[in-house]
Design a protein around this motif. Structure first.
Motif, PDB file in Angstrom:
ATOM      1  N   ALA A   1       5.599  64.802 -17.652  1.00 36.53           N
ATOM      2  CA  ALA A   1       4.843  64.780 -19.093  1.00 36.53           C
ATOM      3  C   ALA A   1       4.304  65.486 -19.561  1.00 36.53           C
ATOM      4  CB  ALA A   1       3.554  63.695 -18.300  1.00 36.53           C
ATOM      5  N   LEU A   2       3.909  66.426 -18.795  1.00 37.19           N
ATOM      6  CA  LEU A   2       3.710  68.302 -19.196  1.00 37.19           C
ATOM      7  C   LEU A   2       4.877  69.205 -20.149  1.00 37.19           C
ATOM      8  CD1 LEU A   2       0.997  70.481 -18.997  1.00 37.19           C
ATOM      9  CD2 LEU A   2       3.519  71.547 -16.817  1.00 37.19           C
ATOM     10  N   TYR A   3       6.196  68.696 -19.719  1.00 34.62           N
ATOM     11  CA  TYR A   3       7.376  69.202 -20.469  1.00 34.62           C
ATOM     12  C   TYR A   3       7.698  68.123 -21.262  1.00 34.62           C
ATOM     13  CZ  TYR A   3       8.267  72.337 -16.450  1.00 34.62           C
ATOM     14  OH  TYR A   3       7.775  73.007 -15.202  1.00 34.62           O
ATOM     15  N   SER A   4       7.505  66.890 -21.955  1.00 33.23           N
ATOM     16  CA  SER A   4       7.424  65.861 -22.944  1.00 33.23           C
ATOM     17  C   SER A   4       7.048  66.800 -24.202  1.00 33.23           C
ATOM     18  CB  SER A   4       6.971  64.829 -22.602  1.00 33.23           C
ATOM     19  OG  SER A   4       5.964  63.891 -22.854  1.00 33.23           O
ATOM     20  N   LEU A   5       5.179  67.771 -23.581  1.00 30.40           N
ATOM     21  CA  LEU A   5       4.284  67.731 -24.762  1.00 30.40           C
ATOM     22  C   LEU A   5       4.999  69.503 -25.076  1.00 30.40           C
ATOM     23  CD1 LEU A   5       0.673  66.758 -22.882  1.00 30.40           C
ATOM     24  CD2 LEU A   5       1.977  65.608 -24.991  1.00 30.40           C
ATOM     25  N   LEU A   6       5.701  69.550 -25.060  1.00 29.86           N
ATOM     26  CA  LEU A   6       5.398  71.425 -25.371  1.00 29.86           C
ATOM     27  C   LEU A   6       6.436  71.248 -26.111  1.00 29.86           C
ATOM     28  CD1 LEU A   6       6.425  72.824 -21.166  1.00 29.86           C
ATOM     29  CD2 LEU A   6       4.506  73.086 -22.585  1.00 29.86           C
ATOM     30  N   PRO A   7       6.694  72.308 -27.364  1.00 30.12           N
ATOM     31  CA  PRO A   7       7.745  72.793 -28.334  1.00 30.12           C
ATOM     32  C   PRO A   7       8.977  72.925 -27.794  1.00 30.12           C
ATOM     33  CG  PRO A   7       5.875  74.077 -28.222  1.00 30.12           C
ATOM     34  CD  PRO A   7       5.471  73.452 -27.270  1.00 30.12           C
ATOM     35  N   ASP A   8       9.373  73.562 -28.438  1.00 34.53           N
ATOM     36  CA  ASP A   8      10.885  74.559 -28.180  1.00 34.53           C
ATOM     37  C   ASP A   8      10.037  75.645 -27.691  1.00 34.53           C
ATOM     38  OD1 ASP A   8      12.994  75.895 -27.920  1.00 34.53           O
ATOM     39  OD2 ASP A   8      13.683  76.205 -30.814  1.00 34.53           O
ATOM     40  N   LEU A   9      10.508  76.269 -26.390  1.00 28.38           N
ATOM     41  CA  LEU A   9       9.875  77.616 -25.987  1.00 28.38           C
ATOM     42  C   LEU A   9      10.979  78.612 -26.518  1.00 28.38           C
ATOM     43  CD1 LEU A   9       9.163  76.514 -22.844  1.00 28.38           C
ATOM     44  CD2 LEU A   9       7.713  75.907 -24.574  1.00 28.38           C
ATOM     45  N   SER A  10      11.805  78.699 -27.452  1.00 24.60           N
ATOM     46  CA  SER A  10      12.608  80.094 -27.339  1.00 24.60           C
ATOM     47  C   SER A  10      11.453  81.152 -27.782  1.00 24.60           C
ATOM     48  CB  SER A  10      14.112  79.711 -28.512  1.00 24.60           C
ATOM     49  OG  SER A  10      14.439  78.106 -28.350  1.00 24.60           O
TER      50      SER A  10
ATOM     51  N   CYS B   1       6.470  78.943 -14.410  1.00 23.22           N
ATOM     52  CA  CYS B   1       7.000  79.331 -15.081  1.00 23.22           C
ATOM     53  C   CYS B   1       8.464  80.180 -15.041  1.00 23.22           C
ATOM     54  CB  CYS B   1       6.038  80.781 -14.684  1.00 23.22           C
ATOM     55  SG  CYS B   1       4.117  81.239 -14.677  1.00 23.22           S
ATOM     56  N   MET B   2       8.897  80.239 -14.476  1.00 24.57           N
ATOM     57  CA  MET B   2      10.689  79.668 -13.813  1.00 24.57           C
ATOM     58  C   MET B   2      11.571  78.932 -15.442  1.00 24.57           C
ATOM     59  SD  MET B   2      11.903  82.095 -13.087  1.00 24.57           S
ATOM     60  CE  MET B   2      13.904  81.991 -11.978  1.00 24.57           C
ATOM     61  N   ASP B   3      10.579  77.768 -14.880  1.00 17.58           N
ATOM     62  CA  ASP B   3      11.312  76.746 -16.196  1.00 17.58           C
ATOM     63  C   ASP B   3      10.945  77.022 -17.343  1.00 17.58           C
ATOM     64  OD1 ASP B   3      11.728  75.140 -13.720  1.00 17.58           O
ATOM     65  OD2 ASP B   3      10.096  73.649 -14.062  1.00 17.58           O
ATOM     66  N   TYR B   4       9.914  77.642 -17.871  1.00 12.95           N
ATOM     67  CA  TYR B   4       9.753  77.957 -19.342  1.00 12.95           C
ATOM     68  C   TYR B   4      10.503  79.020 -19.862  1.00 12.95           C
ATOM     69  CZ  TYR B   4       5.285  76.128 -18.213  1.00 12.95           C
ATOM     70  OH  TYR B   4       4.260  74.902 -18.420  1.00 12.95           O
ATOM     71  N   ILE B   5      10.783  80.624 -18.437  1.00 15.14           N
ATOM     72  CA  ILE B   5      12.228  80.923 -18.401  1.00 15.14           C
ATOM     73  C   ILE B   5      13.081  80.300 -19.120  1.00 15.14           C
ATOM     74  CG2 ILE B   5      13.923  83.203 -17.777  1.00 15.14           C
ATOM     75  CD1 ILE B   5      10.474  83.709 -18.901  1.00 15.14           C
ATOM     76  N   LYS B   6      13.246  79.402 -18.348  1.00 14.54           N
ATOM     77  CA  LYS B   6      15.018  78.675 -18.794  1.00 14.54           C
ATOM     78  C   LYS B   6      14.990  77.644 -20.193  1.00 14.54           C
ATOM     79  CE  LYS B   6      15.575  78.371 -13.848  1.00 14.54           C
ATOM     80  NZ  LYS B   6      15.279  77.133 -12.872  1.00 14.54           N
TER      81      LYS B   6
ATOM     82  N   LYS C   1      10.895  88.763 -16.610  1.00 12.16           N
ATOM     83  CA  LYS C   1       9.994  88.283 -18.437  1.00 12.16           C
ATOM     84  C   LYS C   1       8.620  87.915 -17.566  1.00 12.16           C
ATOM     85  CE  LYS C   1      13.875  87.406 -21.242  1.00 12.16           C
ATOM     86  NZ  LYS C   1      15.235  86.660 -21.891  1.00 12.16           N
ATOM     87  N   ILE C   2       8.692  87.320 -16.526  1.00  9.57           N
ATOM     88  CA  ILE C   2       7.183  87.331 -15.942  1.00  9.57           C
ATOM     89  C   ILE C   2       6.492  88.037 -15.355  1.00  9.57           C
ATOM     90  CG2 ILE C   2       6.552  85.509 -13.841  1.00  9.57           C
ATOM     91  CD1 ILE C   2       8.844  83.948 -14.275  1.00  9.57           C
ATOM     92  N   THR C   3       4.965  88.108 -15.398  1.00  6.95           N
ATOM     93  CA  THR C   3       4.031  89.039 -14.795  1.00  6.95           C
ATOM     94  C   THR C   3       3.070  88.239 -14.179  1.00  6.95           C
ATOM     95  OG1 THR C   3       3.960  90.297 -16.826  1.00  6.95           O
ATOM     96  CG2 THR C   3       2.255  90.526 -14.978  1.00  6.95           C
ATOM     97  N   TYR C   4       3.185  88.350 -12.557  1.00  5.09           N
ATOM     98  CA  TYR C   4       2.123  87.678 -12.036  1.00  5.09           C
ATOM     99  C   TYR C   4       1.285  88.704 -12.110  1.00  5.09           C
ATOM    100  CZ  TYR C   4       5.784  83.408 -11.170  1.00  5.09           C
ATOM    101  OH  TYR C   4       6.378  82.844 -11.541  1.00  5.09           O
ATOM    102  N   LEU C   5      -0.440  87.701 -12.420  1.00 15.45           N
ATOM    103  CA  LEU C   5      -2.110  88.616 -11.864  1.00 15.45           C
ATOM    104  C   LEU C   5      -2.579  87.768 -11.248  1.00 15.45           C
ATOM    105  CD1 LEU C   5      -2.558  89.126 -15.750  1.00 15.45           C
ATOM    106  CD2 LEU C   5      -1.585  91.139 -14.011  1.00 15.45           C
ATOM    107  N   LEU C   6      -2.978  88.396 -10.291  1.00 21.13           N
ATOM    108  CA  LEU C   6      -3.992  87.625  -9.582  1.00 21.13           C
ATOM    109  C   LEU C   6      -5.363  87.317 -10.034  1.00 21.13           C
ATOM    110  CD1 LEU C   6      -4.417  86.666  -6.469  1.00 21.13           C
ATOM    111  CD2 LEU C   6      -5.355  89.250  -5.919  1.00 21.13           C
ATOM    112  N   MET C   7      -6.167  86.645 -10.325  1.00 20.10           N
ATOM    113  CA  MET C   7      -7.053  86.660 -11.407  1.00 20.10           C
ATOM    114  C   MET C   7      -7.328  85.115 -11.922  1.00 20.10           C
ATOM    115  SD  MET C   7      -6.560  87.486 -15.072  1.00 20.10           S
ATOM    116  CE  MET C   7      -6.355  89.363 -15.044  1.00 20.10           C
ATOM    117  N   PRO C   8      -8.992  84.749 -11.973  1.00 12.90           N
ATOM    118  CA  PRO C   8      -9.000  84.112 -11.967  1.00 12.90           C
ATOM    119  C   PRO C   8      -9.311  83.304 -13.619  1.00 12.90           C
ATOM    120  CG  PRO C   8     -11.423  85.017 -11.371  1.00 12.90           C
ATOM    121  CD  PRO C   8      -9.555  86.117 -11.662  1.00 12.90           C
TER     122      PRO C   8
END
Ligand SMILES: C[S@@+](CC[C@H](N)C(=O)[O-])C[C@H]1O[C@@H](n2cnc3c(N)ncnc32)[C@H](O)[C@@H]1O
Length: 246
Positions: free
Chosen positions: A34-43, A58-63, A90-97
């Protein structure tokens, strides 16, 4: 405002990790599609993922062609897995609320949050910060536990027959907006209950327009494979919203 970091509790973390490995989990069968069906083309898109957890999304969005992802999470344990299992230049992970995202000095085309926002007390405050971080024409897509779930605290959620089959939902205190505590692997897991109208009105007040909402329920194919998911006709597990920056 106090922020809960329940995913760093070892017992909770181990239990949660186990259910996420189950391919029949509601996350995999309903929430992610359902979440992915709401996303536009991520290119080429720049994306901020709030409560990114293990970083699988995050990995899926890169793919799917995204150019840059910032994944933030309040839990060290979740980010440890993200960094070891789902890292990419292309991914940066941050420890942050997510309550602190105003410290991020960058703009995004899309802000996504999967099943994390119901852990946040200050929904209005976070929405204002998301709005600020979005480029013009940007979108915010999120999923959360359904408001018919977040109001529940204590007792059996279902009325059952003598064999334990679920007959109908016991809905209680839907109109009482507050912190609710539930038992999920451990006691006292805090979530924040907001009514539908509050979620929609807070989005509108923060400068968003609602483009789409989904409350996933099973189709015939899913029911044939996972008959137990028929209970979702009584109560969907998730609410998903796609909102555009006005
Ligand atoms: C149910 S998990 C979902 C993880 C991931 N989004 C997914 O769908 O696979 C919720 C995540 O939200 C994170 N979280 C909870 N409260 C948060 C907050 N205030 N700020 C940032 N992350 C938070 C948790 O640590 C956890 O990793």
């Amino acid at each position: 405002m106090a922020k809960q970091n329940i995913f760093d509790n070892q017992i909770f973390f181990d239990g949660y990790k186990k259910i996420r490995e189950n391919q029949a989990s509601a996350n995999i069968v309903f929430e992610m599609p359902a979440l992915y069906s709401l996303l536009p083309d991520l290119s080429g898109k720049h994306i901020l993922d709030l409560g990114c957890g293990f970083g699988e999304h995050c990995m899926d969005y890169i793919k799917k062609g995204a150019e840059r992802i910032v994944g933030i999470d309040i839990s060290e344990k979740m980010l440890e897995i993200a960094k070891t299992e789902n890292s990419d230049p292309k991914i940066t992970y941050l420890l942050m609320p997510m309550e602190d995202i105003d410290s991020i000095d960058e703009k995004f085309d899309i802000v996504i949050s999967s099943l994390a926002i119901h852990y946040v007390e200050d929904f209005k405050g976070v929405l204002a910060k998301i709005h600020n971080l979005l480029n013009d024409g940007g979108i915010f897509v999120f999923s959360q536990e359904h408001p018919f779930s977040t109001c529940h605290s204590g007792g059996d959620r279902w009325t059952r027959d003598e064999n334990g089959n679920k007959l109908h939902l016991n809905l209680k205190n839907y109109g009482v907006e507050k912190e609710t505590e539930s038992v999920w692997f451990v006691d006292n897991v805090k979530r924040y209950h907001r009514m539908f109208s509050t979620i929609v009105n807070d989005l509108i007040d923060a400068g968003f327009e609602i483009e789409r909402m989904i409350e996933p329920i099973p189709d015939d194919e899913i029911l044939a494979k996972y008959p137990d998911h028929k209970d979702l006709f009584h109560k969907p597990d998730f609410l998903l919203v796609k909102a555009g920056k006005r």
